[in-house]
Write an enzyme that holds these catalytic residues in place. Structure first.
Site, PDB file in Angstrom:
ATOM      1  N   ARG A   1       1.703 -11.064   5.530  1.00  0.00           N
ATOM      2  CA  ARG A   1       3.123 -10.957   5.874  1.00  0.00           C
ATOM      3  C   ARG A   1       3.371 -10.318   7.232  1.00  0.00           C
ATOM      4  O   ARG A   1       4.473 -10.361   7.737  1.00  0.00           O
ATOM      5  CB  ARG A   1       3.864 -10.184   4.774  1.00  0.00           C
TER       6      ARG A   1
ATOM      7  N   HIS B   1      -5.113 -15.344   8.010  1.00  0.00           N
ATOM      8  CA  HIS B   1      -4.430 -14.066   8.237  1.00  0.00           C
ATOM      9  C   HIS B   1      -5.374 -12.924   8.598  1.00  0.00           C
ATOM     10  O   HIS B   1      -5.002 -11.765   8.504  1.00  0.00           O
ATOM     11  CB  HIS B   1      -3.566 -13.668   7.037  1.00  0.00           C
TER      12      HIS B   1
ATOM     13  N   PRO C   1       0.814  -1.200   0.000  1.00  0.00           N
ATOM     14  CA  PRO C   1       0.000   0.000   0.000  1.00  0.00           C
ATOM     15  C   PRO C   1       0.850   1.254   0.000  1.00  0.00           C
ATOM     16  O   PRO C   1       1.641   1.470   0.902  1.00  0.00           O
ATOM     17  CB  PRO C   1      -0.788  -0.104   1.302  1.00  0.00           C
ATOM     18  N   GLU C   2       0.677   2.031  -1.017  1.00  0.00           N
ATOM     19  CA  GLU C   2       1.265   3.364  -1.067  1.00  0.00           C
ATOM     20  C   GLU C   2       0.111   4.341  -0.877  1.00  0.00           C
ATOM     21  O   GLU C   2      -1.006   3.927  -0.611  1.00  0.00           O
ATOM     22  CB  GLU C   2       1.988   3.569  -2.408  1.00  0.00           C
TER      23      GLU C   2
END
Length: 289
Positions: A119, A100, A2-3
């Site tokens: 992650r 997750h 994510p930017e």
DNA sequence: ACACTATCCTGCAGGC
DNA sequence: TGCCTGCAGGATAGTG
């Protein structure tokens, strides 16, 4: 992942469900993400009303009614999902937690906000709201790229005498806050600038921005705005909060296009991939100088 | 001051 | 089919 465009897309998706809504309870399916979650995480959030949901750089900041703010960073693979819990209905179809799913916010409206992060490079912190600006994570952050603070004069001052590459300089969150690997590559293409250019070389001896540098702020803003309109880029993990994919990845001119033809009209270049500061850089050696 | 590397973690694609 | 390697949107700490 994510930017800025992805984080802002997430914020816009979460805001209608969260703003001025009370958190009933927080389901903490693990004790840590990238860092341990704050002590008494669930208890400190339960019963609080979310007064505001902002974005600063790649951080989401939920301001709570008790004077604390929940600061969230999505790392590389974090995403939020908004759905409605329907107790009683569909009993035969229990709503299983997906792999997750680490944190679930149960809201008084019956909505659920689920944080998923394979992650686990993302993190959440609780910071007293008055201390946000002086907190180490925020105090040194650079300008917001979509604000008017980002202009050629700012870049000239930021890059002056810097010997690092323009690619690395644009990734530096302490100069400009919110760009990441994709949008730096795309913005440099838009501005026809080589990622290998030395940042300081784009500033004249008098400290004025070169002509090439003047192209960069509009290029950055243009790429970010178009990405926002597309709901961000979905390479693997990014989802809008309703589960929809972003689709700006279909508009990449250079990112992940190694070996493909340059999309600039009348340019016959082939997109290259090089490694800078440990990250892949994609660019057209023919039209980015 | 700077550049590079390793690191955290999981998943996936590609080569064999 | 499976095993192995490398790579991925981030950011930091440690090195030379």
């Amino acid at each position: 992942m994510p930017e800025l465009p992805e984080v802002e897309t997430v914020r816009r998706g979460l805001a209608p469900a969260m703003m001025n809504v009370q958190i009933d309870r927080v389901e903490q399916r693990r004790l840590d993400l990238r860092f341990p979650l704050p002590p008494n995480f669930s208890a400190r959030l339960s019963g609080q009303t979310i007064r505001d949901l902002r974005r600063r750089a790649k951080y989401l900041i939920a301001e709570m009614s008790n004077g604390e703010s929940l600061v969230m960073h999505l790392g590389m693979s974090g995403s939020f999902r908004v759905d409605t819990h329907k107790p009683g209905l569909f009993h035969h179809r229990r709503q299983h937690a997906a792999a997750h799913d680490h944190i679930v916010f149960h809201l008084s409206t019956g909505m659920r906000i689920t944080y998923n992060d394979p992650r686990r490079f993302g993190f959440m912190m609780l910071i007293p709201t008055p201390e946000l600006n002086t907190h180490p994570y925020f105090a040194k952050l650079g300008v917001e790229p979509l604000s008017k603070d980002l202009d050629a004069n700012f870049l000239a001052q930021a890059f002056q005498s810097k010997k690092t590459s323009i690619k690395s300089a644009l990734l530096d969150q302490y100069l400009i806050a919110g760009l990441g690997n994709i949008y730096v590559c795309e913005a440099l293409f838009e501005a026809r600038l080589s990622p290998l250019a030395v940042a300081g070389d784009l500033v004249s001896i008098t400290g004025a921005p070169s002509k090439k540098l003047m192209c960069l702020p509009p290029a950055i803003k243009d790429v970010l705005q178009r990405a926002l309109l597309a709901g961000g880029s979905s390479l693997r993990d990014h989802r809008q909060t309703n589960g929809a994919l972003g689709y700006f990845q279909h508009h990449f001119k250079v990112y992940d296009r190694e070996g493909s033809a340059c999309r600039r009209s009348a340019c016959s270049g082939i997109i290259s991939r090089i490694r800078q500061a440990g990250r892949s850089t994609f660019y057209c050696p023919r039209c980015q100088k």
